[in-house]
Design an enzyme around this catalytic site. Structure first.
Site, mmCIF file in Angstrom:
data_model
loop_
_atom_site.group_PDB
_atom_site.id
_atom_site.type_symbol
_atom_site.label_atom_id
_atom_site.label_comp_id
_atom_site.label_asym_id
_atom_site.label_seq_id
_atom_site.Cartn_x
_atom_site.Cartn_y
_atom_site.Cartn_z
ATOM 1 N N ASP A 34 6.654 0.062 2.460
ATOM 2 C CA ASP A 34 6.254 -1.096 3.249
ATOM 3 C C ASP A 34 7.164 -1.259 4.458
ATOM 4 O OD1 ASP A 34 4.742 -3.312 3.854
ATOM 5 O OD2 ASP A 34 5.863 -4.663 2.547
ATOM 6 N N GLY A 35 6.584 -1.778 5.531
ATOM 7 C CA GLY A 35 7.378 -2.132 6.704
ATOM 8 C C GLY A 35 7.163 -1.285 7.937
ATOM 9 N N GLY B 295 4.593 -1.225 10.077
ATOM 10 C CA GLY B 295 4.088 -2.018 11.187
ATOM 11 C C GLY B 295 5.159 -2.917 11.776
ATOM 12 N N HIS C 221 3.658 3.726 11.678
ATOM 13 C CA HIS C 221 3.052 4.540 10.622
ATOM 14 C C HIS C 221 3.371 6.027 10.813
ATOM 15 C CE1 HIS C 221 1.066 1.198 8.789
ATOM 16 N NE2 HIS C 221 0.346 0.923 9.856
ATOM 17 N N SER D 11 -3.851 1.033 0.244
ATOM 18 C CA SER D 11 -4.405 0.298 -0.893
ATOM 19 C C SER D 11 -5.872 -0.045 -0.668
ATOM 20 C CB SER D 11 -3.608 -0.989 -1.129
ATOM 21 O OG SER D 11 -3.963 -1.975 -0.178
ATOM 22 N N GLU E 196 -6.953 -2.873 -0.567
ATOM 23 C CA GLU E 196 -6.965 -4.060 0.290
ATOM 24 C C GLU E 196 -6.680 -3.734 1.756
ATOM 25 O OE1 GLU E 196 -6.976 -4.885 -3.625
ATOM 26 O OE2 GLU E 196 -5.164 -4.031 -2.739
ATOM 27 N N LEU F 81 8.549 19.808 -7.673
ATOM 28 C CA LEU F 81 8.353 18.373 -7.490
ATOM 29 C C LEU F 81 6.870 18.079 -7.583
ATOM 30 C CD1 LEU F 81 9.441 15.516 -6.712
ATOM 31 C CD2 LEU F 81 8.934 16.135 -4.328
ATOM 32 N N ARG G 261 6.706 -8.317 -3.980
ATOM 33 C CA ARG G 261 5.441 -8.210 -4.705
ATOM 34 C C ARG G 261 5.231 -6.772 -5.159
ATOM 35 N NH1 ARG G 261 4.353 -10.620 0.061
ATOM 36 N NH2 ARG G 261 3.387 -8.734 0.875
#
Length: 246
Positions: free
Chosen positions: A23-24, A26, A40, A68, A70, A134, A197
């Site tokens: 996250d982060g 943007g 991105h 996601s 969403e 991996l 979250r």
């Protein structure tokens, strides 16, 4: 990128499977007065670095949250730009991932994705299927509730068809129908950017995972910080509902 080195200290307890909510991107770009897509693209570069460093940090399974269910609510420009970044990553990284023994696979509902992207995903999955250094899993158009709902529909169809009895349904049966059916549950879930979250990421699989939330925006997240988090994880007691006895 190659100048950043993780510490040589080994955690007392190993996190074999690390899942990351990246996250982060943007905000990283907006803070600099740049378009969100620049963030991105920088985030995709960071993925390369974390993937490259993961095996040396003892990580065997790395699962990253890329898009996601969403995220379709974002602007058309941002969504299309993200899809181009995903396709470009697969095309440009295929040779390096294969050379470094990285198996790449995807979880999520692919039906809404562009057919070309779907073909690229299937192609790199097939190409890297035999590698084990991996295991890299990328969640695209993924949502934990959606995943569980799809699994439940499969079970319901089998019950209706008489293939299984309703009272035979158990946790193992549901787990076997999840997108992650051939992956171990994550030991550690990390979210960058200061948000606390879980955002519908692996809710079933991460029921007993340890969590770590960092203020660092994803484009600034380094192997050194990952190593620090792994060291903290190594000192945690994992009881899984039980009691540690002397």
């Amino acid at each position: 990128m190659g100048s950043e080195k993780a510490s040589a200290a080994k955690p007392l307890r190993q996190a074999d499977h690390v899942a990351i909510i990246m996250d982060g991107n943007g905000r990283w770009a907006t803070n600099r007065g740049w378009p969100r897509l620049v963030g991105h693209r920088k985030g995709a570069e960071r993925v390369k670095e974390i993937v490259r460093s993961a095996p040396d940090l003892g990580i065997k399974w790395l699962t990253i949250y890329a898009f996601s269910t969403e995220n379709w609510k974002r602007s058309t420009e941002e969504v299309l730009g993200l899809m181009r970044i995903f396709a470009r990553y697969i095309e440009r990284e295929a040779d390096r991932l294969a050379a470094e023994g990285v198996r790449m696979r995807f979880i999520g509902d692919r039906s809404r994705l562009d057919p070309k992207l779907q073909r690229l995903m299937a192609g790199i999955e097939a190409r890297t299927a035999g590698f084990t250094r991996l295991n890299l899993t990328v969640a695209i158009n993924y949502g934990g509730r959606d995943e569980i709902l799809r699994a439940l529909k499969q079970i319901a169809q089998d019950v209706t068809a008489g293939k299984i009895a309703a009272d035979a349904i158990d946790e193992a049966m549901l787990s076997a129908r999840l997108d992650t059916h051939d992956l171990p549950d994550p030991d550690l879930v990390i979210r960058t950017s200061g948000e606390t979250r879980t955002s519908n990421f692996l809710p079933w699989q991460a029921a007993y995972a340890e969590y770590e939330f960092t203020q660092t925006l994803w484009p600034d997240f380094t192997p050194a910080e990952l190593d620090e988090i792994l060291s903290r994880f190594g000192n945690r007691e994992r009881r899984f509902g039980g009691v540690i006895t002397a």
